[in-house]
Design an enzyme around this catalytic site. Structure first.
Site, PDB file in Angstrom:
ATOM      1  N   LYS A 177      -3.992  42.345  72.893  1.00 25.75           N
ATOM      2  CA  LYS A 177      -5.237  42.009  72.218  1.00 25.75           C
ATOM      3  C   LYS A 177      -6.462  42.454  73.003  1.00 25.75           C
ATOM      4  O   LYS A 177      -7.451  42.909  72.423  1.00 25.75           O
ATOM      5  CB  LYS A 177      -5.289  40.494  71.981  1.00 25.75           C
ATOM      6  N   HIS A 209      -4.739  36.720  80.432  1.00 31.48           N
ATOM      7  CA  HIS A 209      -6.154  36.332  80.473  1.00 31.48           C
ATOM      8  C   HIS A 209      -6.868  37.028  81.623  1.00 31.48           C
ATOM      9  O   HIS A 209      -6.317  37.195  82.705  1.00 31.48           O
ATOM     10  CB  HIS A 209      -6.284  34.813  80.634  1.00 31.48           C
ATOM     11  N   HIS A 245       0.190  29.335  67.010  1.00 32.60           N
ATOM     12  CA  HIS A 245      -0.559  29.724  68.207  1.00 32.60           C
ATOM     13  C   HIS A 245      -0.549  28.612  69.262  1.00 32.60           C
ATOM     14  O   HIS A 245      -0.750  28.884  70.444  1.00 32.60           O
ATOM     15  CB  HIS A 245      -1.995  30.086  67.841  1.00 32.60           C
ATOM     16  N   TYR A 261      -6.768  27.370  77.157  1.00 33.87           N
ATOM     17  CA  TYR A 261      -5.393  27.359  76.682  1.00 33.87           C
ATOM     18  C   TYR A 261      -4.516  26.390  77.463  1.00 33.87           C
ATOM     19  O   TYR A 261      -3.313  26.350  77.277  1.00 33.87           O
ATOM     20  CB  TYR A 261      -4.786  28.768  76.793  1.00 33.87           C
ATOM     21  N   ARG A 269       1.570  28.956  72.385  1.00 34.77           N
ATOM     22  CA  ARG A 269       1.000  29.628  73.553  1.00 34.77           C
ATOM     23  C   ARG A 269       0.327  28.603  74.481  1.00 34.77           C
ATOM     24  O   ARG A 269       0.459  28.682  75.701  1.00 34.77           O
ATOM     25  CB  ARG A 269       0.014  30.693  73.085  1.00 34.77           C
ATOM     26  N   ARG A 276       1.450  36.126  72.384  1.00 28.94           N
ATOM     27  CA  ARG A 276       0.821  35.915  71.081  1.00 28.94           C
ATOM     28  C   ARG A 276       1.785  36.362  69.983  1.00 28.94           C
ATOM     29  O   ARG A 276       2.698  37.150  70.229  1.00 28.94           O
ATOM     30  CB  ARG A 276      -0.473  36.726  70.973  1.00 28.94           C
TER      31      ARG A 276
END
Length: 328
Positions: free
Chosen positions: A225, A306, A280, A315, A283, A200
């Protein structure tokens, strides 16, 4: 028992004193309004359902936002971004922020939603703004004595999840050429590392030299995150990109800011005619490439960070042409 008294020539004040409750008083334009209000408050006290709303009748939305900026946002991982959005909101929506909390309605925030959409703001942007405002008001709901958050029942804009988030044709080459013209020397390394590591933007900006081992080809992220640390494998391209940067024993690898990355990338994507492509999305591209290279779900999750397959699926955008090659 309520006391109704005249205030000046044109106003009436209702004051209620009842054991076990704070004194309640409010001024009205007519005696009838004062008596009606007093009757409702006394009834609530008698039935033990009274909630003191006096604070909500004094504080404005601006007061509540200021409290959130000072006391709550700094404790969040995305606190700096929240504060930036809220300060922008305070500056641009003064008609709404000057409103007393007790007077705010669902319709007020529906009007705000519609205004933002009419300004051609992306549905996802407006949805995030409403979510943040909901959190701000929710943080003071009990303190203000409000029974309901007016943003709760505001219908959020529908977000188009089918937006293209991959490079096609010469998209990547055009973007890289555009990045060469940027005055910010850190933007091209940031884009390259994003594509090679699936990090990220915040993780790239927090990357420290003392957490990079060029021999074992691993970058350690102590704080991400989702609140967990992780080790990210580095490709040969990522290694070479890092070696080309000014190195030191410690300190920030990419010595720029989130705003610097954002502004430089937006200018570059415009020159490359890729205004639909966000930072973003790099990613998304990186994660999709790992799957196309036959990495399994657990391996990709170890790189991306994740914790559940459903989040990872969001994603992942695989190209049908590449999948067709596997079918023979």
């Amino acid at each position: 028992m309520a006391t109704i008294s005249k205030r000046g020539a044109y106003q009436w004040q209702a004051k209620i004193r009842k054991q076990g409750y704070p004194v309640q008083s409010k001024t009205f334009d007519s005696k009838r309004e004062a008596e009606a209000w007093a009757s409702v408050i006394e009834s609530e006290m008698t039935r033990s359902v009274f909630i003191d709303r006096s604070l909500s009748e004094r504080e404005t939305l601006e007061d509540v936002i200021d409290r959130y900026i000072k006391d709550i946002a700094p404790k969040h991982k995305g606190g700096r971004a929240e504060i930036a959005r809220l300060k922008k909101f305070l500056h641009g929506e003064q008609d709404l922020t000057c409103r007393i909390m007790a007077t705010l309605t669902i319709e007020d925030f529906e009007s705000y939603r519609d205004k933002r959409l009419n300004e051609n703001k992306a549905p996802g942007t407006v949805k995030r703004e409403l979510g943040l405002l909901h959190s701000v008001i929710e943080s003071s709901l009990r303190r203000l004595g409000l029974l309901e958050n007016p943003v709760t029942k505001v219908k959020r804009p529908t977000v188009n999840d089918n937006r293209i988030m991959r490079f096609y044709g010469d998209d990547e080459a055009r973007l890289m050429t555009a990045l060469d013209s940027c005055r910010n020397p850190w933007i091209k390394p940031a884009v390259t590392l994003a594509l090679e590591t699936a990090m990220r933007r915040s993780e790239l900006l927090n990357l420290q030299w003392q957490h990079i081992d060029l021999e074992t080809r691993v970058a350690h992220l102590p704080d991400t995150k989702n609140g967990h640390s992780r080790d990210v494998p580095l490709s040969s391209i990522a290694i070479q990109t890092l070696k080309n940067l000014p190195q030191q024993e410690s300190g920030q690898v990419l010595r720029t800011t989130a705003e610097g990355i954002k502004n430089a990338f937006e200018r570059a994507r415009k020159r490359a005619d890729l205004e639909h492509f966000n930072f973003h999305d790099l990613r998304h591209e990186a994660i999709s490439r790992l799957f196309e290279a036959n990495w399994n779900v657990m391996e990709v999750a170890a790189v991306s960070g994740h914790k559940d397959p459903q989040s990872l699926k969001r994603y992942t955008n695989l190209k049908a042409a590449d999948l067709a090659k596997k079918m023979g």
